[in-house]
Motif scaffolding. Sequence first.
Motif, mmCIF file in Angstrom:
data_model
loop_
_atom_site.group_PDB
_atom_site.id
_atom_site.type_symbol
_atom_site.label_atom_id
_atom_site.label_comp_id
_atom_site.label_asym_id
_atom_site.label_seq_id
_atom_site.Cartn_x
_atom_site.Cartn_y
_atom_site.Cartn_z
ATOM 1 N N VAL A 458 27.175 58.553 32.691
ATOM 2 C CA VAL A 458 27.454 57.470 31.746
ATOM 3 C C VAL A 458 28.352 56.432 32.412
ATOM 4 C CG1 VAL A 458 28.439 56.861 29.509
ATOM 5 C CG2 VAL A 458 27.255 59.058 29.818
ATOM 6 N N THR A 459 27.933 55.192 32.349
ATOM 7 C CA THR A 459 28.758 54.099 32.858
ATOM 8 C C THR A 459 29.843 53.789 31.840
ATOM 9 O OG1 THR A 459 26.901 53.154 34.085
ATOM 10 C CG2 THR A 459 28.767 51.704 33.640
ATOM 11 N N VAL A 460 31.108 53.960 32.255
ATOM 12 C CA VAL A 460 32.232 53.782 31.328
ATOM 13 C C VAL A 460 33.147 52.628 31.740
ATOM 14 C CG1 VAL A 460 32.271 56.191 30.607
ATOM 15 C CG2 VAL A 460 33.588 55.487 32.613
ATOM 16 N N GLY A 461 32.775 51.923 32.784
ATOM 17 C CA GLY A 461 33.626 50.815 33.198
ATOM 18 C C GLY A 461 33.075 50.122 34.421
ATOM 19 N N LEU A 462 33.796 49.101 34.849
ATOM 20 C CA LEU A 462 33.394 48.305 36.005
ATOM 21 C C LEU A 462 34.600 48.036 36.878
ATOM 22 C CD1 LEU A 462 31.154 45.650 34.205
ATOM 23 C CD2 LEU A 462 30.337 47.575 35.565
ATOM 24 N N TYR A 463 34.323 47.825 38.170
ATOM 25 C CA TYR A 463 35.354 47.422 39.125
ATOM 26 C C TYR A 463 34.800 46.265 39.933
ATOM 27 C CZ TYR A 463 38.711 47.441 42.968
ATOM 28 O OH TYR A 463 39.656 47.072 43.905
ATOM 29 N N ASP A 464 35.519 45.148 39.912
ATOM 30 C CA ASP A 464 35.090 43.948 40.633
ATOM 31 C C ASP A 464 36.246 43.493 41.513
ATOM 32 O OD1 ASP A 464 34.141 41.567 41.585
ATOM 33 O OD2 ASP A 464 33.454 40.810 39.648
ATOM 34 N N ALA A 465 36.105 43.687 42.834
ATOM 35 C CA ALA A 465 37.185 43.366 43.765
ATOM 36 C C ALA A 465 37.423 41.875 43.909
ATOM 37 C CB ALA A 465 36.883 43.968 45.141
ATOM 38 N N SER A 466 36.492 41.055 43.428
ATOM 39 C CA SER A 466 36.653 39.607 43.552
ATOM 40 C C SER A 466 37.611 39.035 42.503
ATOM 41 C CB SER A 466 35.293 38.909 43.430
ATOM 42 O OG SER A 466 34.728 39.110 42.140
ATOM 43 N N LEU A 467 37.958 39.834 41.492
ATOM 44 C CA LEU A 467 38.843 39.369 40.420
ATOM 45 C C LEU A 467 40.305 39.623 40.796
ATOM 46 C CD1 LEU A 467 36.897 40.736 37.316
ATOM 47 C CD2 LEU A 467 36.897 38.398 38.215
#
Length: 835
Positions: A458-467
């Motif tokens: 289950v996808t429970v979140g996101l990580y975006d290193a550009s932010l």
Amino acid sequence: MTFPQSWPEQGWAFLHLLLVASFSHAREPVCQQIGKVEEPQIFKDGDVMLGGILSFHSRWINKQDNYTQKPKPLQCTSLNLMDFQFAQAMLFAIAEINNSSDILPGLSLGYKMYDACGSIARAVSGALALANGNEATFVSSETPCTKSAQVQAILGETSSSPCMAIATVIGPFHLPLISHFATCACLSDKAKYPSFFRTIPSDLYQSRALAQLVRHFGWTWVGAIRTNDDYGNNGMVTFTETANQLGICLEYSVSFFRTDPEEKILNIVNVIKHSSAKVIVAFMSYMDIDVIIHKLSYHNVSGYQWVGSEGWILNAPTAALDENHILDGAIGVSIPEFWEALFSCEFNSKNNHKRCTGTEDLSDVKNSFTDMSLMPIFNNVYKGVYAVAHALHKILKCNKTCDTNVTLDPSMVRMHLRNIRFQTKEGEEVYFNENGDPAAKYEIINWQPTAQGTVEFVTVGLYDASLPVDRQLTLQNTSLFWAQNSKKGTSICSKPCLPGTRKVLQKGKPVCCYDCTPCAEGEISNTTDSITCIQCPIDFWSNAQRVACVKKETEFLSYEEIMGALLTAASLFGTCMTCVVAWIFLKYRKTPIVRANNSELSFLLLFSLSLCFLCSLTFIGRPTEWSCMLRHIAFGITFVLCISCVLGKTIVVLMAFRAKRPGSNIMKWFGPLQQRLSVIAFTLIQVLICVLWLTISPPFPFKNMKLFTYKIIMECAMGSAIGFWAVLGYIGLLAVLCFVLAFLARKLPDNFNEAKFITFSMLIFCAVWITFIPAYVSSPGKFSVAVEIFAILASSFGLLLCIFVPKCYVILFKPEKNTKKNVMVKSRATLKTNK
């Protein structure tokens, strides 16, 4: 040669791929100079050739072999479904480009694929073959290897260690290597690997994402396991560095490889069993996690919260292998794999649902999933092929047609790869930064068991290193599932230090292991897990809980408190008593006893005594600039005036006694005028001392913060200590002189003089002020002021009671003695006795 446009021919290529993967065989070397190499397992000619290195098979190693023996030949065994799927994605992308008129029109892409079989040596051998332009034909070993390289770029390998070896070897050829799954941060070093590119984010970002994930849940005490290769070791180095910056400590950090002896793996199991950390960060490949999970299941070790890298967190076979659900609740970062969604199948199907085989054909799918947008891992292969195609498109100056007169060179492809920026059909932007890395984006995956006993990713979140850092990690906490017997936020070495305390490291242990020590007095900490206590401002003090600075209590002798009220009452009582005595003396001023005791000096003495009583009131209340100067000046002048009057009365008694003797006219030298002048002279000396004191360094209000740390003593600083002691010393000098003279006159007639009463009053006065000095110095805060007021009142009452009360008693209660005859008779009798 143009690649066939029909889907059946593409399907034939996939069939060829499957057959070659199943029946791989070796041939003689094409060029003896580069060692033993094999011909490509998959080959199709084209106008421009691309290379591929993947492990279609897994190699087999017998752990029971004696490692001192001569190494045995490499044995390729079972089919590796994952790399087999990667190869399909590569062929799919090439076929799509060849069928497109928008990119490389009129040109066809060909390919050569080598099977590394999980061997770094074999992968390097295949890379050298591609760099030298080997064909699947036999030539004499004497034939020099001078044929120009036909491959413009190589796609692969899946792991970091083979990519490092390949990139090192082909670096001098300037041949680009584009990996879809090699994540080691070390490969971003362009000094070592100038020709390396990848379409998957670097482990640098993955490691940081894992550290931020761990810190987000408050896990500060974790264990770490890593694969003992470049992927695991380098990834764990970055994770450890970031974890230290975020206040996360590692209780242990162990490594192993799936081919290690069983004793080493059992040792790791024991480390986990005897550790206190309840969270395990596993930076491993899926093949290594399978080994450790098997051993943990055998030894019934469970109840740990696992945090996984992309190497295994989304691997369905690993979930199927975990029959004891040791990994249930695992959380980690991943680029999702949607092969199951694409073909509506499951790798670990335990019911009647269609089972994935890994050999499904992409060309057979005619739905929205064929745009690759839902297959990020396979999309990485897809984007790698398109990146090369876009670079070639620019080099060949393609518009409606391409310039076939341009001589292609791998170095030109490498240069253009650094600068490409394009969008896929789904709108995803593809580019490489200065290190050859793409933008880093991950999904946070949570292993959630289902009612059927399987695991759902289950996808429970996101990580975006550009932010920005504070916005990189986004989680949906409500949808998380935690490991059995494990609770979120419980993996800590020490409990959090509450506000009012600070952390003190335990000797010989990591920074996450500490004791909580209360802040010292005057210091606070208003946050949890504070490493230091904050000193309160000088006017503030810590409260009982040491969580806030409160205004220090200001202490001074006030009228409202009991001691101040009592002293005020005593002062006013003394003043009233003096006024009563003055009224009595005024009313009976013509009586012999009043006239015989020098009524003028008596009234002046009573006036000065009333001022002495009243000056004590200036010592009560908050000190101000004016009150500080007034209290000491008034005290000094009024007391000198008082003692001067007493001294004058004493001198009058002595002079009167001398005057009674025959032939003595001494009284003409100490008449009323001289008495007044003596009092004025003695007083003016004190006034002069006070003026000098006020001019040079006057008293001033002062906040004494040294005497007590928790409160401020409001007091009057002396300004000049010499001035203060000069005032006090002058009073003492006059008092001693008065006492000596009164002592000398003690045997004179009682009814005629008051020498005895003056002697006793001066004795009291001197005793009070002698004891005042040590008491004043040793008394803290407002009590020193109280001591000074008490000394003023005591000495004043002593003078009033000893000098005037006996006379008032005779005036009021013994009027028969208040006659001239009685006074004269007593005086003559006394004089005869003295003769």
